[in-house]
Design a protein around this motif. Structure first.
Motif: not given
Length: 149
Positions: A115-119, A103-109, A81-87
């Motif tokens: 300490r990475l946010k809104n990537m 498959v093409d996927v767009r993500m915000r994580y 784990g370690g990744i938190v998906y916002d969308s």
């Protein structure tokens, strides 16, 4: 003596009915249409990514190709784990050849440990069909989901 049209009708019935049965049976044994195959893949991808977004690793594991070939254990999968998906948005099928697809996927994580946010990333997600069902193939790097493989 019966009229000629009765003989024609019986001849047609004798020829058409077996042909219709053969076509129906052949249709049942054939592979799904390309459109149905794409839809099945997109449905699985959406389900998988919704589980991942909810951090439901136990149920997401059931969508992983690694769960079918024992290349990883459930315990190892949960620990990675370690990744938190916002969308996450499944955009569409980029390619589908035989039992391999992208498959093409767009993500915000975010990656809290770093300490990475809104990537944001657009990724090509790899999928593999195993026993007629599509499974997600884990990327080599779970830290950077948009990384090329």
């Amino acid at each position: 003596m019966k009229p000629l049209h009765t003989h024609r009708r019986r001849l047609l019935q004798a020829l058409v009915l077996p042909a219709a049965v053969m076509l129906t049976l052949a249709g049942c044994a054939s592979t799904p249409s390309p459109q149905a195959d794409r839809e099945a893949l997109l449905q699985r991808a959406r389900e998988y990514w919704e589980l991942s977004r909810k951090n439901d690793t136990l149920n997401a594991w059931k969508y992983e190709a690694a769960s079918k070939d024992q290349s990883m254990t459930l315990e190892g999968y949960v620990k990675r784990g370690g990744i938190v998906y916002d969308s996450v948005e499944v955009l569409g099928v980029r390619s589908l050849q035989g039992d391999e697809a992208r498959v093409d996927v767009r993500m915000r994580y975010g990656v809290p440990l770093l300490r990475l946010k809104n990537m944001e990333a657009d990724a090509q997600d790899q999928w593999r069909r195993i026993d007629g069902i599509w499974y997600h193939v884990l990327p080599r790097s779970s830290v950077f989901p948009g990384e090329k493989r």
